[in-house]
Write an enzyme that holds these catalytic residues in place. Structure first.
Site, PDB file in Angstrom:
ATOM      1  N   ASP B  80       1.192  -1.122  -0.380  1.00  0.00           N
ATOM      2  CA  ASP B  80      -0.052   0.426  -0.338  1.00  0.00           C
ATOM      3  C   ASP B  80       0.877   1.162  -0.103  1.00  0.00           C
ATOM      4  O   ASP B  80       0.706   2.253  -0.881  1.00  0.00           O
ATOM      5  CB  ASP B  80      -0.755   0.214   0.871  1.00  0.00           C
ATOM      6  CG  ASP B  80      -2.468  -0.450   0.593  1.00  0.00           C
ATOM      7  OD1 ASP B  80      -2.448  -1.785   1.418  1.00  0.00           O
ATOM      8  OD2 ASP B  80      -2.990  -0.648   0.173  1.00  0.00           O
ATOM      9  N   GLU B 119      -7.202   0.735   0.581  1.00  0.00           N
ATOM     10  CA  GLU B 119      -6.401   2.388   1.671  1.00  0.00           C
ATOM     11  C   GLU B 119      -6.836   3.694   0.008  1.00  0.00           C
ATOM     12  O   GLU B 119      -5.619   3.591  -0.929  1.00  0.00           O
ATOM     13  CB  GLU B 119      -4.715   2.221   1.512  1.00  0.00           C
ATOM     14  CG  GLU B 119      -4.040   3.448   2.518  1.00  0.00           C
ATOM     15  CD  GLU B 119      -3.213   3.045   2.458  1.00  0.00           C
ATOM     16  OE1 GLU B 119      -2.280   2.439   3.705  1.00  0.00           O
ATOM     17  OE2 GLU B 119      -2.316   3.954   1.932  1.00  0.00           O
ATOM     18  N   ASP B 121      -5.677   6.578  -1.185  1.00  0.00           N
ATOM     19  CA  ASP B 121      -4.400   8.153  -0.600  1.00  0.00           C
ATOM     20  C   ASP B 121      -5.487   9.494  -1.152  1.00  0.00           C
ATOM     21  O   ASP B 121      -5.531  10.696  -0.253  1.00  0.00           O
ATOM     22  CB  ASP B 121      -3.355   8.252  -1.647  1.00  0.00           C
ATOM     23  CG  ASP B 121      -3.402   6.683  -1.153  1.00  0.00           C
ATOM     24  OD1 ASP B 121      -3.352   5.964  -2.051  1.00  0.00           O
ATOM     25  OD2 ASP B 121      -2.673   6.588   0.162  1.00  0.00           O
ATOM     26  N   HIS B 165     -14.940   9.012 -18.184  1.00  0.00           N
ATOM     27  CA  HIS B 165     -15.324   9.381 -19.193  1.00  0.00           C
ATOM     28  C   HIS B 165     -14.167   9.781 -20.150  1.00  0.00           C
ATOM     29  O   HIS B 165     -14.213  11.432 -19.292  1.00  0.00           O
ATOM     30  CB  HIS B 165     -16.426   9.785 -19.117  1.00  0.00           C
ATOM     31  CG  HIS B 165     -17.570   8.763 -18.404  1.00  0.00           C
ATOM     32  ND1 HIS B 165     -18.230   7.997 -19.487  1.00  0.00           N
ATOM     33  CD2 HIS B 165     -18.284   9.462 -17.317  1.00  0.00           C
ATOM     34  CE1 HIS B 165     -19.124   7.795 -18.483  1.00  0.00           C
ATOM     35  NE2 HIS B 165     -19.254   8.233 -17.426  1.00  0.00           N
ATOM     36  N   CYS B 207     -13.511   5.900 -23.236  1.00  0.00           N
ATOM     37  CA  CYS B 207     -14.138   6.325 -24.621  1.00  0.00           C
ATOM     38  C   CYS B 207     -12.679   6.582 -25.484  1.00  0.00           C
ATOM     39  O   CYS B 207     -11.985   7.851 -24.983  1.00  0.00           O
ATOM     40  CB  CYS B 207     -15.311   6.461 -25.428  1.00  0.00           C
ATOM     41  SG  CYS B 207     -17.198   6.132 -24.201  1.00  0.00           S
ATOM     42  N   SER B 233     -15.825   3.206 -25.539  1.00  0.00           N
ATOM     43  CA  SER B 233     -15.126   1.890 -24.484  1.00  0.00           C
ATOM     44  C   SER B 233     -17.446   1.541 -23.997  1.00  0.00           C
ATOM     45  O   SER B 233     -17.563   2.360 -23.348  1.00  0.00           O
ATOM     46  CB  SER B 233     -14.358   2.074 -23.704  1.00  0.00           C
ATOM     47  OG  SER B 233     -13.296   2.131 -24.297  1.00  0.00           O
TER      48      SER B 233
END
Lengths: 555, 396
Positions: B80, B119, B121, B165, B207, B233
């Site tokens: 992590d 976790e 951030d 997006h 996309c 996509s």
């Protein structure tokens, strides 16, 4: 009437022309430069020429050596020639843009009275003790004592001796070419104690492209302002082992003196922790021959990752962290040995990973299980553990075995675990590395500013850059004159200033505007104003051309 | 005579052939070793920056994408402390989530990728273009905690995964701002100038994702995208119980591929390029390797997704004296003083004012909705009807 009307319109036309020309003049001469100036990104001036000059910097590393001759070490007529100075300069052949030259400045002289006394002692240790109390040597400088060929200070077959402080002893010779031969031996001893090609190659390992794949293993810690050292005890089986370790005492007794000796290179902070139920990520295999468990060498790289997430090293500080783990294996997997590539158990039962730290496996003495019930109280033998951890710490810092000349008596480090000239070697390597890093940072900053045009340079960033450039130049000067301590301090300042300038939060490049967005902003502002001005200018120009041509036609 | 002559010649030829073969094999094995060394990556640590740029409930699949990649990367060994995870993180506790505190990535709720050791951030409104660029270039204010920094060096391999997006040349961040491909390319160039990475793998699932890696110009970058310019996509499958699409197709198939990788596997990048062909993905995944120095077939998946360390056996020890009696009493006093001094310094270490300072969120202006518009229209109509039609006679 018509004439007056025509004159009036003429006057108006002329006034109109003048007005149009005045508008155009104001717009072009005043407006355009004003708009350009107010929309450019602010850049405080930077010393670009000096930064590009840093690339061609020639580093000269000077090691001042004083060579002291005792009474019968060289022939008499050679002794008459003392004192004088010989310089031995050599270029280090590294494929790096910065040229590095090593310069050994040997000052030859005769011994003083107390030195003569010390060198006629019975053993080398007594001689050193006597010599050490009287003089304190500056960092980076070395002293070589030349004793007579048949002196009994050294064992008979040994030609030289390298001591823990900055002294060495070399045998003299009664020969015509005494000075040349002795000079050669002195250079060999001095090079082992200060600068050789591999020290500098390891320091510049990150900057030399070709060694990327070969110097995989020898990867010392990068130079930094401070380090955080964490000692962790991993006890995966608290039901069977009740492990106690006196880490505070061990750190105070063994680690702290070592770190105090290294305190010039940075701030060290030490902490420790105990983790319960922390297992290694790899299952050890059973070896029926020795009825013990073992970890094969190829599975060692997979041990570290599952454990690292539990160490909590990310919360400690912004300095690089070195983790030293002591693992007490579970009762079901005891005793546990680490095997090397050939399948033989490793004597130290430990391994380390460059730039990360080390792990040691501590097997509980089987006699402890005999009489008592579980959990068994285990007192960790801190001396054995610290011997391994300090050796790993030395390796991680890059304090490696030097190339000792043949027939040389080499004293082991005692006391702090660090010899004074090993610290000097570290300082030389660190200074060169710091200068290389600072130069690269400054050059990258200059290149970036050339490539990406909308980064703002504020005044305080510019002053940091100036300070960094000045510090690099000062460090190079100090190295050339042999003052290692001040050169190292200047190189550290160069690195901090250059990093602070490069990573200043204000340097975030302004969000980029694509060309069509720029047009979309400026066209509604400028086009309505520019079109009438341009059209009227064109009309004025065409009319004046017609009026010039007319007189030609009517002659 | 002729027969024996030819047989001896044949014998000599066979012997010579055997000799040459053995020499050749020795030489090739040496060459192979050297060649193998050149093809290995020179990295010592691995980092991952995983960014989900969407918020709101209907973008559930983007959060599930990012969390699934996070899980794979953690499973393969990156800790992590070496992962920077940026999520809007408004899925698990969203009032519309029928199963609170979970984020599922497979239908029928097979796999909860949220778990209890995620976790995050940068969460919620901290996921901005500015913060993302600051993480990449390292120009972070000094009060930022260590977990929010990308502390990579010149021997780090970094994996950057972005989803959300996007359009031709830009990626939308949290519905309010966007990052262009030129800014991203400049950020990578700044990383390269300061040698903040050894090699970089950039994966984007949006996309027209291929437009984001068109402008890269720094060396040692390999890029993968889920769709070409002009293509969209698509998402994978909706879950009727939760009511939204759970994952995107490209990431779904990439994750199925990663499930078969373990820390010791030798699968290379060419296999990752084959993941999700057009028949499964509907869009055409693309990749870019011209800036990368090594051949993709020599690049292991674990070079970027896993974290394998170089280790060395410790063979030396230092001999220590077991007991330094004289120094002990002196050291004890120093130690006591150190404790006092340290406890004084601790309180000053946390500049609370700086830590809790955050940029105030600009309130977004939305155009008035239908009800408000209708109300105002009614009010204006009544006003004009009362005080005079003749101004509005063209309308009524």
């Amino acid at each position: 009437m018509a004439a007056a009307g025509a004159a009036a319109t003429d006057l108006e036309v002329v006034r109109g022309k003048r007005a149009a020309l005045f508008f155009a003049a104001v717009a072009i001469l005043l407006g355009l430069p004003l708009w350009w100036k107010t929309t450019e990104t602010y850049r405080a001036s930077l010393p670009y020429s000096e930064i590009s000059g840093l690339n061609a910097l020639q580093l000269r590393l000077m090691v001042p050596v004083s060579v002291v001759f005792t009474g019968e070490s060289v022939p008499l007529d050679d002794q008459e020639k003392l004192p004088f100075t010989v310089v031995h300069e050599r270029e280090i052949p590294l494929k790096y843009k910065m040229k590095i030259k090593c310069r050994f400045q040997k000052a030859y002289r005769k011994t003083l009275v107390y030195e003569e006394e010390a060198l006629s002692m019975g053993s080398i240790q007594e001689a050193e003790a006597m010599l050490a109390e009287s003089q304190e040597q500056a960092e980076g400088s070395l002293t070589v004592y030349v004793i007579s060929e048949h002196s009994s200070l050294l064992p008979q077959d040994m030609m030289s001796y390298i001591g823990p402080k900055r002294t060495a002893v070399v045998r003299g010779i009664m020969h015509r070419e005494a000075f040349n031969i002795i000079g050669h031996r002195v250079i060999q001893a001095v090079q082992a104690m200060s600068l050789t090609e591999d020290v500098l190659a390891a320091a510049l390992a990150d900057h030399l492209p070709e060694d990327k794949w070969s110097s995989d293993k020898r990867r010392p810690l990068k130079s930094s302002l401070g380090y955080e050292i964490t000692f962790s005890l991993l006890n995966p089986d608290p039901k069977s082992h009740d492990v106690h370790w006196d880490i505070q005492g061990a750190v105070r007794r063994y680690v702290q003196p070592f770190l105090n000796a290294l305190s010039v290179t940075g701030n060290f902070s030490v902490d420790s922790q105990i983790l319960y139920y922390a297992v290694l990520g790899v299952n050890p295999r059973f070896d029926p021959a020795s009825s013990s468990y073992y970890l094969a060498a190829h599975s060692l790289p997979h041990v570290i990752n599952p454990v690292e997430s539990r160490l909590g090293s990310s919360a400690a500080s912004l300095y690089p962290v070195l983790n030293f783990l002591l693992y007490v294996p579970e009762l079901a997997h005891s005793p546990l040995y680490i095997q090397d590539k050939d399948g033989a158990p490793v004597a130290t039962n430990a391994f380390h990973s460059p730039r990360w730290g080390g792990i040691m496996v501590y097997n509980v003495d089987p006699k402890a299980y005999n009489a008592s019930e579980l959990p068994v109280r285990v007192e960790v033998d801190m001396v054995r553990v610290m011997e391994v951890f300090l050796a790993q710490l030395r390796l991680l810092f890059g304090i490696a075995q030097p190339q000792v000349p043949p027939k040389c008596l080499f004293s082991r480090p005692k006391g702090e675990g660090l010899m004074t000239w090993e610290l000097d070697r570290l300082l030389w390597a660190r200074s060169v590395e710091n200068l290389a890093t600072a130069t690269t940072t400054l050059t990258s900053l200059a290149q970036l500013l050339g490539k990406i045009s909308n980064i703002v340079i504020k005044d305080d960033v510019a002053s940091e850059v100036y300070r960094a450039v000045a510090a690099v130049q000062k460090a190079a000067e100090e190295l050339a004159s042999g003052h290692l301590a001040s050169a190292f301090a200047a190189s550290q300042e160069a690195v901090t200033s250059s990093e602070r300038a490069f990573f200043d939060p204000s340097l975030l490049h302004l969000l980029y505007f694509p060309d069509d967005q720029k047009f979309a902003i400026y066209i509604p502002l400028f086009l309505p104003m520019a079109v009438p001005i341009l059209l009227s200018l064109v009309k004025i120009f065409l009319e004046s051309r017609k009026s010039w041509k007319k007189p030609e036609k009517t002659d | 005579m002729a027969v024996t002559y030819s047989s001896t010649r044949r014998g000599v030829a066979v012997l010579a052939g055997l000799l040459l073969l053995s020499l050749g094999s020795v030489a090739t094995s040496q060459f192979e070793e050297q060649a193998e060394q050149f093809f290995r990556s020179g990295h010592t640590n691995n980092w991952a920056v995983l960014v989900c740029t969407s918020r709101f409930w209907f973008n559930y699949r983007h959060v599930a994408n990012t969390l699934s990649v996070y899980r794979s990367v953690k499973r393969l060994g990156i800790p992590d402390s070496h992962i920077v995870l940026m999520l809007a993180d408004d899925m698990a506790c969203n009032p519309r989530n029928p199963k609170p505190a979970t984020v599922f990535s497979h239908k029928n709720m097979e796999l909860n990728v949220y778990g209890d050791d995620v976790e995050v951030d940068y969460r919620s409104y901290e996921v901005t273009v500015e913060n993302f660029l600051r993480v990449l270039t390292g120009r972070i204010p000094p009060s930022t905690p260590r977990s929010k920094r990308l502390l990579s060096d010149d021997r780090s391999n970094i994996l950057i995964y972005m989803t959300g997006h996007g359009g031709n040349g830009f990626l939308k961040f949290q519905d309010s701002e966007e990052i262009t491909n030129i800014e991203l390319a400049d950020a990578f160039e700044q990383m390269w100038q300061k040698r903040r990475y050894n090699e970089l793998l950039f994966i984007i699932d949006t996309c027209q994702g291929a437009s984001m890696y068109e402008r890269f110009y720094s060396p040692n970058i390999m890029a993968l995208a889920s769709s070409q310019v002009g293509e969209d996509s698509l998402s994978h499958q909706p879950d009727p119980a939760i009511g939204v699409h759970l994952m995107d197709r490209y990431t779904f198939y990439v994750l199925e591929f990663l499930e078969e990788i373990n820390p010791a596997s030798q699968t290379n990048m060419n296999d990752l390029f084959q993941v999700c062909p057009k028949s499964l993905c509907v869009s055409t995944p693309g990749h870019r390797t011209d800036l990368f120095q090594r051949d993709p077939k020599n690049v292991l998946i674990t070079d970027f997704f896993g974290s394998v360390r170089k280790v060395e056996i410790t063979t030396e020890t230092i001999s220590l004296q077991p007991d330094l009696g004289v120094l002990e009493s002196r050291d004890k006093e120093d130690w006591m003083d150190e404790e006092l001094i340290e406890s004084l310094k601790y309180a000053e270490q946390l500049p609370v004012a700086q830590i809790i300072h955050q940029k105030p969120k600009l309130k977004d202006w939305h155009p008035p909705g239908g009800f408000i518009l209708g109300l105002w229209a009614l009010i204006i109509m009544v006003f004009f009807k009362t005080y005079g039609i003749k101004h509005m006679k063209f309308i009524f």
